[in-house]
Scaffold this active site. Sequence first.
Site, PDB file in Angstrom:
ATOM      1  N   ASP A 130       0.685  -1.602   0.085  1.00 43.91           N
ATOM      2  CA  ASP A 130       0.277  -0.051   0.299  1.00 43.91           C
ATOM      3  C   ASP A 130       1.041   1.307   0.056  1.00 43.91           C
ATOM      4  O   ASP A 130       1.708   1.324   0.774  1.00 43.91           O
ATOM      5  CB  ASP A 130      -0.578   0.036   1.294  1.00 43.91           C
ATOM      6  CG  ASP A 130      -2.059   1.017   1.462  1.00 43.91           C
ATOM      7  OD1 ASP A 130      -1.768   2.306   1.088  1.00 43.91           O
ATOM      8  OD2 ASP A 130      -2.928   0.946   2.241  1.00 43.91           O
ATOM      9  N   VAL A 131       1.186   2.371  -1.179  1.00 43.65           N
ATOM     10  CA  VAL A 131       1.500   3.101  -0.874  1.00 43.65           C
ATOM     11  C   VAL A 131       1.541   5.119   0.011  1.00 43.65           C
ATOM     12  O   VAL A 131       2.243   4.200  -0.047  1.00 43.65           O
ATOM     13  CB  VAL A 131       1.476   4.180  -2.454  1.00 43.65           C
ATOM     14  CG1 VAL A 131       1.684   3.035  -3.951  1.00 43.65           C
ATOM     15  CG2 VAL A 131       0.148   4.398  -2.430  1.00 43.65           C
ATOM     16  N   TYR A 182     -10.067  15.256  -4.705  1.00 43.52           N
ATOM     17  CA  TYR A 182      -9.123  14.704  -6.319  1.00 43.52           C
ATOM     18  C   TYR A 182      -8.555  15.176  -6.518  1.00 43.52           C
ATOM     19  O   TYR A 182      -7.222  15.347  -7.407  1.00 43.52           O
ATOM     20  CB  TYR A 182     -10.675  13.442  -7.215  1.00 43.52           C
ATOM     21  CG  TYR A 182      -9.440  13.025  -8.325  1.00 43.52           C
ATOM     22  CD1 TYR A 182      -8.929  12.217  -7.355  1.00 43.52           C
ATOM     23  CD2 TYR A 182      -9.292  13.265  -9.079  1.00 43.52           C
ATOM     24  CE1 TYR A 182      -8.382  10.855  -8.964  1.00 43.52           C
ATOM     25  CE2 TYR A 182      -8.583  12.418 -10.329  1.00 43.52           C
ATOM     26  CZ  TYR A 182      -8.521  11.033 -10.148  1.00 43.52           C
ATOM     27  OH  TYR A 182      -8.012  10.771 -11.484  1.00 43.52           O
ATOM     28  N   THR A 195     -10.875   3.154 -18.144  1.00 44.88           N
ATOM     29  CA  THR A 195     -10.226   1.747 -17.013  1.00 44.88           C
ATOM     30  C   THR A 195     -11.318   1.060 -16.244  1.00 44.88           C
ATOM     31  O   THR A 195     -12.187   1.911 -16.483  1.00 44.88           O
ATOM     32  CB  THR A 195      -9.365   2.635 -16.130  1.00 44.88           C
ATOM     33  OG1 THR A 195      -9.487   3.776 -15.555  1.00 44.88           O
ATOM     34  CG2 THR A 195      -7.965   3.298 -17.380  1.00 44.88           C
ATOM     35  N   LYS A 249      -4.400  15.690  -7.302  1.00 41.39           N
ATOM     36  CA  LYS A 249      -3.889  15.835  -8.387  1.00 41.39           C
ATOM     37  C   LYS A 249      -3.414  17.218  -9.130  1.00 41.39           C
ATOM     38  O   LYS A 249      -1.526  17.152  -9.002  1.00 41.39           O
ATOM     39  CB  LYS A 249      -4.655  15.511  -9.166  1.00 41.39           C
ATOM     40  CG  LYS A 249      -5.645  14.169  -9.798  1.00 41.39           C
ATOM     41  CD  LYS A 249      -4.503  12.846  -9.080  1.00 41.39           C
ATOM     42  CE  LYS A 249      -4.618  11.804 -10.000  1.00 41.39           C
ATOM     43  NZ  LYS A 249      -3.538  10.321  -9.526  1.00 41.39           N
ATOM     44  N   ASN A 277       1.903   5.595  -9.731  1.00 39.61           N
ATOM     45  CA  ASN A 277       0.843   5.857 -10.419  1.00 39.61           C
ATOM     46  C   ASN A 277      -0.951   5.369  -9.774  1.00 39.61           C
ATOM     47  O   ASN A 277      -1.918   5.861 -10.566  1.00 39.61           O
ATOM     48  CB  ASN A 277       0.984   5.002 -11.763  1.00 39.61           C
ATOM     49  CG  ASN A 277      -0.801   4.680 -12.665  1.00 39.61           C
ATOM     50  OD1 ASN A 277      -1.212   5.514 -13.058  1.00 39.61           O
ATOM     51  ND2 ASN A 277      -0.685   2.951 -12.339  1.00 39.61           N
TER      52      ASN A 277
HETATM   53  P1  NAI Z   1      -7.491   1.683 -11.497  1.00 37.93           P
HETATM   54  O1  NAI Z   1      -8.320   1.599 -11.178  1.00 37.93           O
HETATM   55  O2  NAI Z   1      -7.328   0.224 -12.962  1.00 37.93           O
HETATM   56  O3  NAI Z   1      -5.655   1.527 -10.964  1.00 37.93           O
HETATM   57  C1  NAI Z   1      -5.608   1.591 -10.375  1.00 37.93           C
HETATM   58  C2  NAI Z   1      -4.680   0.597  -9.415  1.00 37.93           C
HETATM   59  O4  NAI Z   1      -4.014   1.630  -8.736  1.00 37.93           O
HETATM   60  C3  NAI Z   1      -5.500  -0.587  -8.926  1.00 37.93           C
HETATM   61  O5  NAI Z   1      -4.846  -1.888  -9.724  1.00 37.93           O
HETATM   62  C4  NAI Z   1      -5.371   0.280  -7.364  1.00 37.93           C
HETATM   63  O6  NAI Z   1      -5.748  -1.324  -6.944  1.00 37.93           O
HETATM   64  C5  NAI Z   1      -4.031   0.263  -7.418  1.00 37.93           C
HETATM   65  N1  NAI Z   1      -4.236   1.452  -6.513  1.00 37.93           N
HETATM   66  C6  NAI Z   1      -4.921   2.216  -5.625  1.00 37.93           C
HETATM   67  N2  NAI Z   1      -4.363   2.355  -4.171  1.00 37.93           N
HETATM   68  C7  NAI Z   1      -3.465   2.085  -3.645  1.00 37.93           C
HETATM   69  C8  NAI Z   1      -2.439   2.296  -2.160  1.00 37.93           C
HETATM   70  N3  NAI Z   1      -2.660   2.567  -1.573  1.00 37.93           N
HETATM   71  N4  NAI Z   1      -1.662   1.002  -2.843  1.00 37.93           N
HETATM   72  C9  NAI Z   1      -1.578   0.247  -4.020  1.00 37.93           C
HETATM   73  N5  NAI Z   1      -1.727   0.714  -4.710  1.00 37.93           N
HETATM   74  C10 NAI Z   1      -2.969   1.146  -4.932  1.00 37.93           C
HETATM   75  O7  NAI Z   1      -7.352   2.966 -12.255  1.00 37.93           O
HETATM   76  P2  NAI Z   1      -6.820   4.217 -13.661  1.00 37.93           P
HETATM   77  O8  NAI Z   1      -8.055   4.318 -14.198  1.00 37.93           O
HETATM   78  O9  NAI Z   1      -5.339   2.813 -14.367  1.00 37.93           O
HETATM   79  O10 NAI Z   1      -5.775   5.485 -12.418  1.00 37.93           O
HETATM   80  C11 NAI Z   1      -4.134   5.111 -12.567  1.00 37.93           C
HETATM   81  C12 NAI Z   1      -4.043   6.332 -12.144  1.00 37.93           C
HETATM   82  O11 NAI Z   1      -4.221   7.123 -13.323  1.00 37.93           O
HETATM   83  C13 NAI Z   1      -4.606   6.888 -10.983  1.00 37.93           C
HETATM   84  O12 NAI Z   1      -3.285   7.854 -10.471  1.00 37.93           O
HETATM   85  C14 NAI Z   1      -5.521   8.364 -11.302  1.00 37.93           C
HETATM   86  O13 NAI Z   1      -5.864   9.042 -10.897  1.00 37.93           O
HETATM   87  C15 NAI Z   1      -4.455   8.310 -12.917  1.00 37.93           C
HETATM   88  N6  NAI Z   1      -6.027   8.843 -13.852  1.00 37.93           N
HETATM   89  C16 NAI Z   1      -6.774   8.047 -14.183  1.00 37.93           C
HETATM   90  C17 NAI Z   1      -7.554   8.617 -15.404  1.00 37.93           C
HETATM   91  C18 NAI Z   1      -8.798   7.645 -15.671  1.00 37.93           C
HETATM   92  O14 NAI Z   1      -9.753   8.578 -16.564  1.00 37.93           O
HETATM   93  N7  NAI Z   1      -8.961   6.262 -16.333  1.00 37.93           N
HETATM   94  C19 NAI Z   1      -7.732   9.676 -15.492  1.00 37.93           C
HETATM   95  C20 NAI Z   1      -7.070  10.634 -14.728  1.00 37.93           C
HETATM   96  C21 NAI Z   1      -6.160  10.376 -14.239  1.00 37.93           C
END
Ligand code: NAI
Length: 247
Positions: free
Chosen positions: A57-58, A149, A184, A153, A84
């Site tokens: 957990d980050v 959020y 996603t 960010k 990420n």
């Molecule tokens: P996702 O939900 O598919 O993947 C996020 C991953 O982060 C998951 O595998 C989750 O288990 C992991 N995670 C969450 N909290 C954690 C923690 N405390 N410690 C370790 N792992 C943790 O989401 P997605 O869309 O791939 O998001 C990735 C990044 O991109 C995030 O930072 C999100 O805020 C950012 N983002 C996403 C956008 C979108 O439209 N999908 C747009 C802009 C930014």
Amino acid sequence: MKTVLITGGASGIGLATAKRMAKSMRVIIVDRDGARAAEAAQALSASGASAFAYGADVTKADQIAAMMEQAAHEAGPIHAMFCNAGVSIKEPVHKISEANWDLMIKTHVKGVFLCTKAVLPQMCERREGAIVTTGSDYSICGKADGASYAAAKTAIYSLTKSLALEFAPFGIRCNSVGPGPIETPMLRAGRTEEEWAPLRAARAERVPMGRLGQPEEVAAVVDFLLSDRSSYITGQIIHPNGAQISW
Ligand code: NAI
């Protein structure tokens, strides 16, 4: 072979980046969902890549320190890192609980702080390294019903710029990727295809390019920013966003 560590690498953008970068680098997938991280690393290894997985957990300093120590022992030095991991909560400001506010700031801001703090000493020693953090369009423009959020960010972007200034003399580059709406699991938020289809169309209409982005389109930018092809780029945020915002 150089090594990249990817947090939140078990899903979405992180997983797409792991798959892309595994073609040329050893990949360390870190995720709080250790089982899915292990599954992803096994699939990469089965296709001939060198991949490791750790459940961590980050937001927890002890888990990040233990993971880094184990990774150094098993996978060797880390040359690049993609911070990420993220979560998203939508709620109006007057309804945000203190716990949810803290979760958002801890996951995004403290998470990047803890991971960069853990990896920088070895990068400084070698006087080379590249780090990419995950911001958002909302780092720049804010978000109604998403203040916690967006604030987190924006802080990530500020933290990234500060890291870039502080570690440029050590040959370490730090940039941020600021995606628009990317298809996603986070964006779908557990909706069925039936529920998601009209929302996908509505979201896409707001994007000048007329569609949502795919995680692979963010992975391509991260790959570039972590590679020597971007050797004079640091302290920047690059937006794969179909022109949702431009500034
Ligand atoms: P996702 O939900 O598919 O993947 C996020 C991953 O982060 C998951 O595998 C989750 O288990 C992991 N995670 C969450 N909290 C954690 C923690 N405390 N410690 C370790 N792992 C943790 O989401 P997605 O869309 O791939 O998001 C990735 C990044 O991109 C995030 O930072 C999100 O805020 C950012 N983002 C996403 C956008 C979108 O439209 N999908 C747009 C802009 C930014």
